[in-house]
Scaffold this motif. Structure first.
Motif, PDB file in Angstrom:
ATOM      1  N   LYS A 199      -4.531   4.365   3.825  1.00  9.20           N
ATOM      2  CA  LYS A 199      -3.148   4.368   3.314  1.00  9.20           C
ATOM      3  C   LYS A 199      -2.948   3.460   2.111  1.00  9.20           C
ATOM      4  O   LYS A 199      -1.992   3.635   1.352  1.00  9.20           O
ATOM      5  N   ALA A 298      -0.689   0.022  11.155  1.00 10.59           N
ATOM      6  CA  ALA A 298       0.650   0.301  10.621  1.00 10.59           C
ATOM      7  C   ALA A 298       1.405  -0.993  10.342  1.00 10.59           C
ATOM      8  O   ALA A 298       2.116  -1.108   9.322  1.00 10.59           O
ATOM      9  N   ASN A 299       1.256  -1.999  11.218  1.00 12.74           N
ATOM     10  CA  ASN A 299       1.916  -3.294  11.010  1.00 12.74           C
ATOM     11  C   ASN A 299       1.361  -4.006   9.776  1.00 12.74           C
ATOM     12  O   ASN A 299       2.104  -4.658   9.026  1.00 12.74           O
ATOM     13  N   ILE A 301       0.030  -2.531   7.139  1.00 12.45           N
ATOM     14  CA  ILE A 301       0.518  -1.781   5.976  1.00 12.45           C
ATOM     15  C   ILE A 301       1.964  -2.168   5.654  1.00 12.45           C
ATOM     16  O   ILE A 301       2.327  -2.378   4.487  1.00 12.45           O
ATOM     17  N   ASP A 302       2.783  -2.303   6.692  1.00 11.12           N
ATOM     18  CA  ASP A 302       4.177  -2.716   6.489  1.00 11.12           C
ATOM     19  C   ASP A 302       4.254  -4.139   5.930  1.00 11.12           C
ATOM     20  O   ASP A 302       5.029  -4.415   5.004  1.00 11.12           O
ATOM     21  N   TYR A 304       1.968  -5.686   4.177  1.00 10.16           N
ATOM     22  CA  TYR A 304       1.484  -5.603   2.796  1.00 10.16           C
ATOM     23  C   TYR A 304       2.603  -5.189   1.847  1.00 10.16           C
ATOM     24  O   TYR A 304       2.775  -5.778   0.772  1.00 10.16           O
ATOM     25  N   SER A 305       3.372  -4.209   2.242  1.00 12.98           N
ATOM     26  CA  SER A 305       4.451  -3.717   1.373  1.00 12.98           C
ATOM     27  C   SER A 305       5.530  -4.765   1.164  1.00 12.98           C
ATOM     28  O   SER A 305       6.181  -4.807   0.115  1.00 12.98           O
ATOM     29  N   ARG A 306       5.720  -5.656   2.149  1.00 10.22           N
ATOM     30  CA  ARG A 306       6.763  -6.682   2.056  1.00 10.22           C
ATOM     31  C   ARG A 306       6.353  -7.883   1.221  1.00 10.22           C
ATOM     32  O   ARG A 306       7.193  -8.572   0.645  1.00 10.22           O
TER      33      ARG A 306
END
Length: 344
Positions: A199, A298-299, A301-302, A304-306
């Motif tokens: 992702k 998934a956590n 990835i989230d 990282y985006s923040r």
């Protein structure tokens, strides 16, 4: 005071670095310090942590050689205090303590044990005669709460001199630095990161060595860089440090990553939480090891985006009190306390 520190190997890991720093610090306080070791004497980059006043002696006998016990007996008897470092030496000096009287401290570098092996059972039995116990985490000290000898939590040395903030621009990548062993959960880390890399355009560099190397799921995104003797060289350029360890003491790699301003992805275990005094921080992600690989990925990835735009984190409030001389003074005060009492 004659202080004897004993460790199985000086192979360049975090525990070994702590030996060099504590031994050197105690020698600068005018103690006569000897370090006994079985394997792999200090070399290469490690030599920068070695104090010339410390006497390093390689033990000439293997664990099965009957001459080993008389050799250790000789050094124990002429020392004012013995500090055993890591399980193998705890068992050997704990055994000696059953037959001769000397001041013996041992260190607790873990917070729990998944496998209660014979060596751990022997250590626990021999510890009844310990003169004192040092743990590098409060969670680790809980393992010995029923023991009556003097006990003290002393956290690992995190830095020397002034606490300087790293201002380097960092690559947007992840790194794991540590041993490739079951305790460090490296196989699962590789599985999780292979999911993350589907992702995100990132990779995770692994630095270390160990018995679990063959089971790690290496790929173009999970890369084996081998052992590195100076982890700070990695942390200066990498943006995220990640560890899914099942259990820890006071993990050196986490402290070193914090010194270089890394963002952190850590397993939610007591000793990782302990570093942050239980306070929430938006620059660290704690992952629940009970979650599936997919949920953990998934956590990450989230997270990282923040935090993608964060370049360097100032972790200094969490590292105060961990400077080399401060930690050495804690060791020195506890050693004096134990040496003046009977410690039995």
């Amino acid at each position: 005071m004659n202080i004897l520190i004993c460790i199985h190997s000086l192979s360049g890991g975090g525990a070994e670095k702590q030996v060099h720093l504590i031994a050197g610090g105690l020698s600068r306080l005018n103690h006569t310090v000897t370090v006994l070791y079985h394997e792999n004497g200090p070399k290469g980059d490690e030599l920068e942590f070695v104090d010339s006043k410390v006497n390093y002696i390689k033990i000439p006998y293997g664990h099965k050689n009957p001459l080993l016990i008389p050799f250790l007996f000789k050094y124990a008897k002429k020392s004012d205090i013995v500090i055993s470092w890591i399980l193998q030496m705890d068992v050997l000096f704990g055994f000696l303590k059953q037959f001769i009287n000397f001041k013996w401290l041992f260190r607790e570098p873990n917070s729990d044990y998944a496998n209660n092996t014979l060596k751990y059972k022997l250590r626990h039995f021999f510890a009844k005669k310990a003169s004192g116990i040092i743990a590098n985490s409060a969670a680790g000290m809980q393992l010995w709460e029923d023991f009556l000898c003097p006990k003290k939590v002393i956290y690992n040395v995190a830095y020397q001199g002034n606490l300087l903030q790293n201002t380097n621009n960092k690559e947007i990548n992840f790194a794991y630095v540590g041993r490739f062993i079951e305790q460090k959960n490296v196989m699962r880390l590789s599985q999780v990161f292979n999911l993350v890399s589907k992702k995100l355009p990132v990779k995770c560099d692994f630095y270390g060595k160990g018995s679990d190397c063959p089971v790690i799921e290496w790929s173009s995104s999970v890369i084996n860089n081998g052992f590195i003797s100076k982890p700070d060289d990695v942390f200066k350029k990498v943006k995220f440090f990640i560890s899914l360890s099942k259990r820890e003491g006071n993990p050196n790699s986490v402290l070193e990553a914090m010194l270089e301003g890394c963002l952190l992805v850590l397993s939610d275990i007591p000793t990782h939480r302990e570093i942050f005094s239980g306070a929430p921080n938006s620059n660290v992600l704690f992952v629940n090891l009970m979650d599936s690989n997919e949920v953990i990925a998934a956590n990450i990835i989230d997270f990282y985006s923040r935090v993608e735009l964060v370049n360097n984190v100032d972790w200094s409030p969490y590292l105060s009190g961990r400077e080399n001389n401060q930690v050495v003074n804690e060791y020195n005060n506890f050693i004096i306390q134990v040496s003046r009492g009977d410690g039995e």
